[in-house]
Design an enzyme around this catalytic site. Sequence first.
Site, PDB file in Angstrom:
ATOM      1  N   SER A 370       1.004  -1.350   0.004  1.00  0.00           N
ATOM      2  CA  SER A 370       0.044  -0.214   0.002  1.00  0.00           C
ATOM      3  C   SER A 370       0.731   1.283   0.019  1.00  0.00           C
ATOM      4  CB  SER A 370      -0.912   0.044   1.134  1.00  0.00           C
ATOM      5  OG  SER A 370      -2.044   0.775   1.047  1.00  0.00           O
ATOM      6  N   ASP A 490      -8.670  -5.771  -5.678  1.00  0.00           N
ATOM      7  CA  ASP A 490      -8.317  -4.721  -4.837  1.00  0.00           C
ATOM      8  C   ASP A 490      -8.988  -3.171  -5.344  1.00  0.00           C
ATOM      9  OD1 ASP A 490      -7.239  -2.627  -3.281  1.00  0.00           O
ATOM     10  OD2 ASP A 490      -5.321  -3.491  -3.353  1.00  0.00           O
ATOM     11  N   HIS A 521      -7.151  -5.827  -0.996  1.00  0.00           N
ATOM     12  CA  HIS A 521      -5.919  -5.142  -0.508  1.00  0.00           C
ATOM     13  C   HIS A 521      -5.119  -5.861   0.813  1.00  0.00           C
ATOM     14  CE1 HIS A 521      -3.741  -1.597  -0.705  1.00  0.00           C
ATOM     15  NE2 HIS A 521      -3.726  -1.251   0.650  1.00  0.00           N
TER      16      HIS A 521
END
EC number: 3.4.14.11
Length: 797
Positions: A370, A490, A521
């Site tokens: 991320s 995601d 995610h």
Amino acid sequence: MKLNQFARLTPDFKVQVAELKQIGLQADPDDAFSQSATDLFNAFFPEAYTLAAKEDKLAQVAVNMDQTLAAWLAKKPSKMTRRDFYNVALQLLGFEAFTDFDLNDPFKMMTATKLPSLDHDLTSTADLLKAVYLLLNTRTKHLVSYLDDLANRGFLKDFQKKQKKPTHLLFNGKVQQVFDARQAVREVVWIESDMDTDHDGQRDLLEATIYRPKATDQGLKVPVLFTANPYFHGTNDVTAVTHVPETTLAVKTHGASKAEVTANPEEPANLPHHPVNGEATQAEAYAEENSMYAFNDYFLARGFAVVYSAGVGTRYSDGFRTTGGPEETDGAVAVIEWLTGKRRAFTNRTDGITIKAWWSTGLVAMTGKSYLATLAMAAATTGVDGLKTIVADAGISSWYDYYRENGLVVAPGGFQGEDADVLAVDTFSRQKSGGDLINIKQAWEKHLATITHDQDRTTGAYNTWWDARNYRKNANKVKADVVLIHGLNDWNVKPTNAIKFWEAIADLPIQKKLVLHQGQHVYVHNVRSLDFLDMMNLWLTHELLGEANGAEDVLPNVVVQDNVAVQTWSAYQNFASPAAEHVTNTRNLKTDFEAATDQFTDHATATFNAQHDTSASFETAIITPNSAYANSRLWLTQPPLERDQTLEGIPHLELTLAIDAPTGILSVRLIDLGMAKRFGETAATVALNGLQLGFDYKTTDILEFKPTAKPTPSKLISLGHINLQNPKNAYEVQRITPGQPFHISLDLQPTHYHLPAGRQLALVIHGADMAQTIRPIKTTHYQIDLANSSITLPYRI
């Protein structure tokens, strides 16, 4: 269960024997078979310290329906059947006889599980050694290889005591855990940057937290896994600053040219350096924060140092957050430059005592997921020396693609109302230190107001602020080898971030790998069906230790998880290419789809409020055949498939339409239609604390993607959003005359999706997306010219 394995090497027999000896096994092909078997099987119980204790362990293992391993060895055998060896091997790998496999036929289970085996009986000591070498590199029920499992039980704990000086140990091209992670040196330094983001006239000092093997104090130099982690020192409550989705979509009266939205790099300020009053070799501060990334912890026990730095505007550092701005990139680069000896750091913030990374080889890999992966990608696009590779999991390659889409404010999935200013507040952990905050609070609030203004929630347009956060612009500068990992489901950091970066570096003379999974995610290093840790071990051993292990050729260019066949990962040459393996089909929305109507009125906001929906419940309802939103969408279906097909690439929509307003939101969802038990988008826990990261060290859960317990009628494959005033790009504006037809083009999110025979493709066209766009209260009527509209679908053949 399937234990896919991409990172196993098969060296010639001489190398196998040498490596077996190197890890302390008796491995002489000239030894008697029975003696070699006794020595080897005894060695596989390192937790048993005496012969009597080992004998008891051997007696717990069945060779066949008639003998235990202890009884079999007592007969001093001169050979071993293939079946008997693999009966023993499976039990050593953690599988249970009678429960997991049949002692009369272990190969049925091995084939189903994708476990390797020799194809003949063991009639010589050489055969036994080959079988043992393969066994040590075979994956266990606990995800890791058998050698890893042995090391977790203490098999290699005394390795360094037998060496003249500390060293790394390689086996099968991968570095092994011969360092005690519990004894890691933990320290903190402050790195001097070139920036002054808090405008106090001084260079921002950036705190870096270090965990390095204790062996570095004995002269060993080690490579570094560096994670730029803005969350490292905590986050803040952002409830008060989270935006309430706007209720009015602004009519855009003017746009901009490409030149007007192109950001030009700012010249760095000529700031004075912090004074230097001496140099030290030992840090003054202990690293009180614990390492928080299991992937890094796994490699700490293998002789890599691990470094975290939260960057500007975080606790114990100077500066202000800029949400992906050049300053955050420069902060990550500054850490790399210190690790490679090209930048100074201090032992504390005031005394001016410098310290070098004298324990570092100057070879760095950046890791993380991320925001952490985002900064790895950003740093790579600077071409900074010393950064050998990045392992970037679900990273953002352009922040516009995270918070905006085609001229719209589009929140990341699951975070409606978040924006760049909200994330800046979230990660501004300097505010956790009251003594620090009282001196900077007013300046920070002024800085934050600038972010809020520049992000421009009014128009959603691409501008210079967003352009400065588009790392793909500088992809041609990437020198580091690249591993990208991304979830095909995601909807937070959407797949376009990975695929567009992948395309941007396609022609560069670097090594590059892509792993696509069926999750959202999430990490995949602890997903049991994939040997991701071994894959990255092979990769990092090559990149950071210089081992010629063939990682660049052994590891597939692209690995993709199937969404129908459980625990199935396939290797490909590339994503959406080469042309010989792909075909695109353009389907007319009138002749190739069935639809009850060609128009709808968007009442989504009113329905959302009346149903008391959430973002999550809306996302389910909008793709459900019978839904409260049925009148706020166009539902188009294709006939059931006659054979399996695999979508791979970027679906593209050409749409001719008219609306009764001067502006509008258009959302599109491509759907897999048909009752089925589909994979959950979050991997389920299959072994709590089952993955051990080192001997007597940390653990983490083992996970696996599984089909849901109950069937569902549909599943989202891909989606896209567009401001209808931005049909060409996100900065040029088109005026819309209500009632007059116009044309738009829209790319949906990249996908790889297996559609089984009998399923249907459905296309959902609707207005506002309650989960991601703003929520206009004014209704808009949409008339779609189906005959002059089409969707182009890419397929792997």
